[in-house]
Write an enzyme that holds these catalytic residues in place. Structure first.
Site, PDB file in Angstrom:
ATOM      1  N   GLU A   1       3.822  17.595   9.968  1.00 27.02           N
ATOM      2  CA  GLU A   1       5.239  17.537   9.619  1.00 27.02           C
ATOM      3  C   GLU A   1       6.065  17.231  10.865  1.00 27.02           C
ATOM      4  O   GLU A   1       5.569  17.286  11.998  1.00 27.02           O
ATOM      5  CB  GLU A   1       5.677  18.855   8.987  1.00 27.02           C
ATOM      6  CG  GLU A   1       5.017  19.120   7.645  1.00 27.02           C
ATOM      7  CD  GLU A   1       5.525  20.400   7.002  1.00 27.02           C
ATOM      8  OE1 GLU A   1       6.382  21.084   7.598  1.00 27.02           O
ATOM      9  OE2 GLU A   1       5.059  20.718   5.884  1.00 27.02           O
TER      10      GLU A   1
ATOM     11  N   HIS B   1      12.607 -10.830   1.763  1.00 27.64           N
ATOM     12  CA  HIS B   1      11.686 -11.720   1.050  1.00 27.64           C
ATOM     13  C   HIS B   1      12.329 -12.349  -0.188  1.00 27.64           C
ATOM     14  O   HIS B   1      12.199 -13.559  -0.413  1.00 27.64           O
ATOM     15  CB  HIS B   1      10.435 -10.946   0.646  1.00 27.64           C
ATOM     16  CG  HIS B   1       9.389 -11.787  -0.016  1.00 27.64           C
ATOM     17  ND1 HIS B   1       8.686 -12.771   0.653  1.00 27.64           N
ATOM     18  CD2 HIS B   1       8.937 -11.802  -1.300  1.00 27.64           C
ATOM     19  CE1 HIS B   1       7.838 -13.347  -0.176  1.00 27.64           C
ATOM     20  NE2 HIS B   1       7.973 -12.790  -1.361  1.00 27.64           N
TER      21      HIS B   1
ATOM     22  N   LYS C   1       1.754 -23.790  -4.310  1.00 29.91           N
ATOM     23  CA  LYS C   1       1.013 -22.609  -3.852  1.00 29.91           C
ATOM     24  C   LYS C   1       0.836 -21.637  -5.014  1.00 29.91           C
ATOM     25  O   LYS C   1       1.804 -21.294  -5.694  1.00 29.91           O
ATOM     26  CB  LYS C   1       1.764 -21.917  -2.708  1.00 29.91           C
ATOM     27  CG  LYS C   1       1.128 -20.597  -2.260  1.00 29.91           C
ATOM     28  CD  LYS C   1       1.996 -19.931  -1.208  1.00 29.91           C
ATOM     29  CE  LYS C   1       1.563 -18.504  -0.945  1.00 29.91           C
ATOM     30  NZ  LYS C   1       2.450 -17.810   0.016  1.00 29.91           N
TER      31      LYS C   1
END
Length: 330
Positions: A41, A136, A206
Site C-alpha cells: 500500500e 487514440h 489494415k
C-alpha cells in the site's frame, strides 16, 4: 481574466517531464509526499496548502520498470482525492499519454469498454478537468468523460520538423489504416500551411484479429515521394514497419514515421530494424525505455519536446486563453 492562485504537481514517476513543463511558465513544482509501505500500500498527499487554488497534476499513465499503468492510475486517483479533500478549488489532470485509450469499443462479445471505466474512476476521485495529448480515439475520449476535457495535438510540432528537415517538396501524408484518416487529414492541413504547398493524403488497408495484422492495399500514389506516416502511438512497430515496406515497394523515396507516444512493446527493436523505415520522430510524452537498442535510437529516432505545449496549455487554462490557438501555432 482569472486571478486564482494556482500550483502544479507531478507524481515522482513523471517529475522530469513536469519540471520541463513548469520551466516554460516560470513556476516550480509544488511539493508532495509519496510513501510506500511494506504490504504494497502507499500514501500520497500534497505538502503545500492548496485551499481555494486551481491545481494542475501533470502525469502520463504508461508503464515503466518501477510502476505499472495500474499503479500510476491508482496513485493519480488517490492524489486527486487528497487534493479535493484539502479544499482545492479545481483539479485539472494533464495526462499526455492516457492509458487504456485503445480499448474504446466492443470488438468481441462481452468485451469491456475500458476507456469509459477509466473516465469513471477519475471522475469519482473528484477530477474537474482532464487534458490529454493525441488520444487514440478523440470521439471516444470526449464521449467517455462527463467532466470538462481538452485535447492537445502535436501536429504543429511535427510540421515544424518537416519544414526544417525535409527539403524535398514532393511530400505525402499516409495513415497506416483507414481509421486514422482524420488524423492524417488534419496533419496534412497544418503541414500544407507550414511548407506552402498542398500535401496529399493516402492510406493503407489494415485488419487486426487476435493480435495478427493483415491487409496489403495501398490507396494513393507514393512513387518518388517522401512519405510521412502519421499515427498516435507505436507499440510493437508492426504497423509502421509494414507501412514503410509497402511504401518503398511502391517507389517511395523515403519513409518517415511521426508518432506522438512511444509505448514500445517487446517486438519494437526487431521491427525498427526494417531498413524501409528511415526515421521515427516521437514526442517525449513517454520516456524512451532502456530496452530499446541504443544503436537504433541513435540512427533512427528523433525525440521532440512537447513540454512547452503542455506549459502553454496550463497558462491558457489559468488566464482564460485559447487552447485551440496554441495547438495551431507553428
Amino acid at each position: 481574466m482569472k486571478t486564482n492562485p494556482f500550483c502544479v504537481f507531478s507524481l515522482k514517476s513523471g517529475k522530469y517531464f513536469a519540471e520541463k513543463t513548469v520551466a516554460e511558465i516560470n513556476v516550480r513544482l509544488a511539493d508532495h509526499e509519496e510513501r510506500d509501505f511494506e504490504d504494497g500500500e502507499h500514501k500520497i498527499r500534497p505538502i503545500e496548502n492548496v485551499r481555494n487554488k486551481d491545481v494542475y497534476v501533470v502525469q502520463s499513465l504508461h508503464s515503466d520498470p518501477e510502476m505499472s499503468v495500474n499503479d500510476k492510475l491508482c496513485r493519480l486517483m488517490f492524489f486527486i482525492g487528497a487534493l479535493k479533500e484539502s479544499s482545492a478549488a479545481k483539479v485539472t489532470a494533464i495526462i499526455p499519454y492516457l492509458c487504456y485509450a485503445r480499448k474504446d469499443r466492443k470488438t468481441k462479445q462481452r468485451d469491456p469498454v475500458t476507456t469509459k471505466y477509466v473516465a469513471r474512476l477519475l471522475e469519482t476521485s473528484g477530477v474537474d478537468h482532464v487534458v490529454t495529448l493525441d488520444v487514440h480515439n478523440l470521439q471516444a475520449f470526449q464521449n467517455s468523460f462527463r467532466c470538462y476535457t481538452d485535447h492537445l495535438e502535436a501536429k504543429a510540432l511535427f510540421a515544424c520538423y518537416v519544414k526544417n528537415n525535409i527539403k524535398e517538396s514532393d511530400v505525402v501524408v499516409l495513415s497506416p489504416d483507414a481509421g486514422g484518416m482524420k488524423r492524417a487529414e488534419a496533419f496534412s492541413e497544418v503541414l500544407s500551411k507550414s511548407i506552402g504547398t498542398y500535401v496529399p493524403v493516402t492510406f493503407m488497408e489494415k485488419k487486426r484479429s487476435m493480435g495478427v495484422v493483415s491487409g496489403s492495399a495501398l490507396v494513393g500514389n507514393v512513387e518518388g515521394k517522401s512519405v510521412i506516416v502519421i499515427d498516435d502511438l507505436i507499440s510493437s512497430g508492426t504497423t509502421l514497419s509494414r507501412a514503410a515496406a509497402m511504401c518503398k515497394e511502391a517507389g517511395a523515396k523515403q519513409v518517415l514515421a511521426m508518432v506522438t507516444h512511444g509505448v514500445f512493446g517487446s517486438k519494437a527493436n526487431e521491427n525498427l530494424k526494417n531498413p524501409a523505415l528511415d526515421k521515427l520522430i516521437l514526442t517525449n510524452s513517454i520516456p524512451l525505455p532502456e530496452k530499446l537498442n541504443p544503436d537504433l535510437v541513435k540512427q533512427k529516432i528523433v525525440v521532440l519536446d512537447v513540454a512547452p505545449l503542455i506549459g502553454r496549455c496550463i497558462q491558457c487554462l489559468q488566464t482564460g486563453g485559447s487552447v485551440t490557438e496554441i495547438i495551431e501555432e507553428l
